[in-house]
Scaffold this motif. Structure first.
Motif, short mmCIF file in Angstrom:
data_model
loop_
_atom_site.label_atom_id
_atom_site.label_comp_id
_atom_site.label_asym_id
_atom_site.label_seq_id
_atom_site.Cartn_x
_atom_site.Cartn_y
_atom_site.Cartn_z
N TYR A 48 -15.94 7.81 9.25
CA TYR A 48 -14.48 7.81 9.13
C TYR A 48 -13.96 6.63 8.33
CZ TYR A 48 -15.26 10.88 13.12
OH TYR A 48 -15.71 11.88 13.94
N TRP A 49 -14.83 5.87 7.70
CA TRP A 49 -14.40 4.68 6.98
C TRP A 49 -13.41 4.97 5.87
CZ3 TRP A 49 -19.12 0.97 6.09
CH2 TRP A 49 -19.39 0.29 7.27
N SER A 50 -13.58 6.09 5.18
CA SER A 50 -12.68 6.36 4.05
C SER A 50 -11.23 6.46 4.53
CB SER A 50 -13.09 7.65 3.33
OG SER A 50 -13.03 8.76 4.22
N GLY A 51 -10.99 7.14 5.62
CA GLY A 51 -9.64 7.28 6.13
C GLY A 51 -9.07 5.98 6.66
N VAL A 52 -9.88 5.25 7.44
CA VAL A 52 -9.40 4.00 8.04
C VAL A 52 -9.22 2.93 6.96
CG1 VAL A 52 -9.94 2.20 9.72
CG2 VAL A 52 -10.44 4.57 10.25
N HIS A 53 -10.12 2.85 6.02
CA HIS A 53 -9.97 1.89 4.93
C HIS A 53 -8.78 2.26 4.05
CE1 HIS A 53 -14.37 0.47 5.35
NE2 HIS A 53 -13.56 -0.31 6.04
N GLY A 54 -8.57 3.55 3.84
CA GLY A 54 -7.39 3.98 3.08
C GLY A 54 -6.10 3.55 3.76
N CYS A 55 -6.04 3.69 5.09
CA CYS A 55 -4.86 3.23 5.84
C CYS A 55 -4.69 1.73 5.73
CB CYS A 55 -5.00 3.63 7.31
SG CYS A 55 -4.71 5.36 7.63
N THR A 56 -5.79 1.00 5.78
CA THR A 56 -5.73 -0.45 5.66
C THR A 56 -5.17 -0.86 4.31
OG1 THR A 56 -7.64 -0.64 7.13
CG2 THR A 56 -7.08 -2.58 5.81
N VAL A 57 -5.65 -0.23 3.25
CA VAL A 57 -5.15 -0.54 1.90
C VAL A 57 -3.67 -0.17 1.78
CG1 VAL A 57 -5.38 0.09 -0.54
CG2 VAL A 57 -7.42 -0.39 0.81
N TRP A 58 -3.30 0.99 2.34
CA TRP A 58 -1.90 1.43 2.27
C TRP A 58 -0.98 0.45 3.00
CZ3 TRP A 58 0.66 4.73 -0.59
CH2 TRP A 58 1.92 5.14 -0.19
N ASN A 59 -1.37 0.02 4.20
CA ASN A 59 -0.57 -0.95 4.95
C ASN A 59 -0.51 -2.29 4.23
OD1 ASN A 59 0.01 0.85 6.95
ND2 ASN A 59 -1.45 0.04 8.42
N ALA A 60 -1.62 -2.73 3.66
CA ALA A 60 -1.62 -4.00 2.92
C ALA A 60 -0.71 -3.92 1.70
CB ALA A 60 -3.05 -4.36 2.50
N ALA A 61 -0.71 -2.78 1.01
CA ALA A 61 0.18 -2.62 -0.14
C ALA A 61 1.65 -2.65 0.30
CB ALA A 61 -0.13 -1.30 -0.86
N GLY A 62 1.95 -2.01 1.42
CA GLY A 62 3.32 -2.04 1.94
C GLY A 62 3.76 -3.44 2.32
N LEU A 63 2.88 -4.20 2.96
CA LEU A 63 3.20 -5.58 3.32
C LEU A 63 3.38 -6.45 2.09
CD1 LEU A 63 0.85 -6.16 6.39
CD2 LEU A 63 3.35 -6.07 6.38
N LEU A 64 2.57 -6.21 1.07
CA LEU A 64 2.70 -6.96 -0.18
C LEU A 64 4.04 -6.66 -0.85
CD1 LEU A 64 1.28 -8.89 -2.18
CD2 LEU A 64 0.44 -6.84 -3.34
N CYS A 65 4.44 -5.38 -0.88
CA CYS A 65 5.75 -5.02 -1.43
C CYS A 65 6.88 -5.66 -0.64
CB CYS A 65 5.91 -3.50 -1.45
SG CYS A 65 4.92 -2.67 -2.67
N LEU A 66 6.77 -5.65 0.67
CA LEU A 66 7.78 -6.28 1.50
C LEU A 66 7.86 -7.77 1.23
CD1 LEU A 66 9.82 -6.05 3.87
CD2 LEU A 66 7.91 -6.56 5.38
N TRP A 67 6.72 -8.42 1.11
CA TRP A 67 6.68 -9.85 0.87
C TRP A 67 7.24 -10.22 -0.50
CZ3 TRP A 67 3.40 -13.08 -2.23
CH2 TRP A 67 3.52 -14.44 -1.95
N LEU A 68 6.90 -9.43 -1.52
CA LEU A 68 7.35 -9.75 -2.87
C LEU A 68 8.79 -9.33 -3.15
CD1 LEU A 68 4.18 -8.73 -4.92
CD2 LEU A 68 4.99 -11.05 -4.41
N TYR A 69 9.20 -8.19 -2.63
CA TYR A 69 10.49 -7.63 -3.01
C TYR A 69 11.45 -7.48 -1.84
CZ TYR A 69 13.92 -4.25 -4.65
OH TYR A 69 15.09 -3.63 -4.95
N GLY A 70 11.01 -6.83 -0.80
CA GLY A 70 11.90 -6.39 0.26
C GLY A 70 12.50 -7.47 1.12
N ARG A 71 11.81 -8.57 1.32
CA ARG A 71 12.33 -9.57 2.26
C ARG A 71 13.64 -10.17 1.82
NH1 ARG A 71 9.54 -15.09 1.11
NH2 ARG A 71 8.84 -14.72 -0.99
N ASN A 72 13.95 -10.12 0.53
CA ASN A 72 15.22 -10.64 0.03
C ASN A 72 16.25 -9.55 -0.21
OD1 ASN A 72 14.19 -13.29 -0.04
ND2 ASN A 72 13.23 -12.88 -2.00
N LYS A 73 15.85 -8.28 -0.12
CA LYS A 73 16.74 -7.17 -0.45
C LYS A 73 17.13 -6.32 0.74
CE LYS A 73 16.25 -7.90 -4.91
NZ LYS A 73 16.91 -9.09 -5.35
N LEU A 74 16.46 -6.47 1.88
CA LEU A 74 16.72 -5.61 3.02
C LEU A 74 18.03 -5.98 3.71
CD1 LEU A 74 13.17 -5.42 4.60
CD2 LEU A 74 14.32 -3.69 3.25
#
Length: 111
Positions: A67-93
């Motif tokens: 099941y690594w492909s699914g769980v690792h995919g979720c990890t990458v997706w969550n990390a990308a979302g956190l990176l977007c929030l950190w770079l862009y969203g925290r000042n715009k929300l």
């Protein structure tokens, strides 16, 4: 494929549970003047235990290599979302109505 999707859903649920229990412990410290509509009988100890159990469950999700492909995919997706929030969203929300109410009717304990 079904088992991979099930593990992806479990990953999302476990990470959400960790975030919710962390907020449960942290928010009364940050906003002590805010009235709480209900009180958990186990309090912070119960929330801390729930976080420990959820972290163990999260680690177990990574043990089955099928099941690594699914769980690792979720990890990458969550990390990308956190990176977007950190770079862009925290000042715009903006605050939701509940957050606006909480901020207006409470004084932060730690500034």
């Amino acid at each position: 494929m079904g088992a991979v999707l099930l593990n992806m859903a479990a990953f999302g649920a476990v990470t959400e549970h960790i975030i919710l229990m962390t907020a449960f412990v942290r928010l009364p410290n940050c906003f002590p003047a805010t009235k709480r509509p209900c009180v958990d009988p186990l309090g912070n100890d119960g929330a801390t235990l729930a976080v420990v159990i959820a972290l163990i469950t999260l680690c177990v999700l990574f043990l089955n290599t099928d099941y690594w492909s699914g769980v690792h995919g979720c990890t990458v997706w969550n990390a990308a979302g956190l990176l977007c929030l950190w770079l862009y969203g925290r000042n715009k929300l903006v605050y939701s109505p509940e957050e606006e109410f909480a901020v207006r009717h409470s004084t932060p304990a730690n500034g």
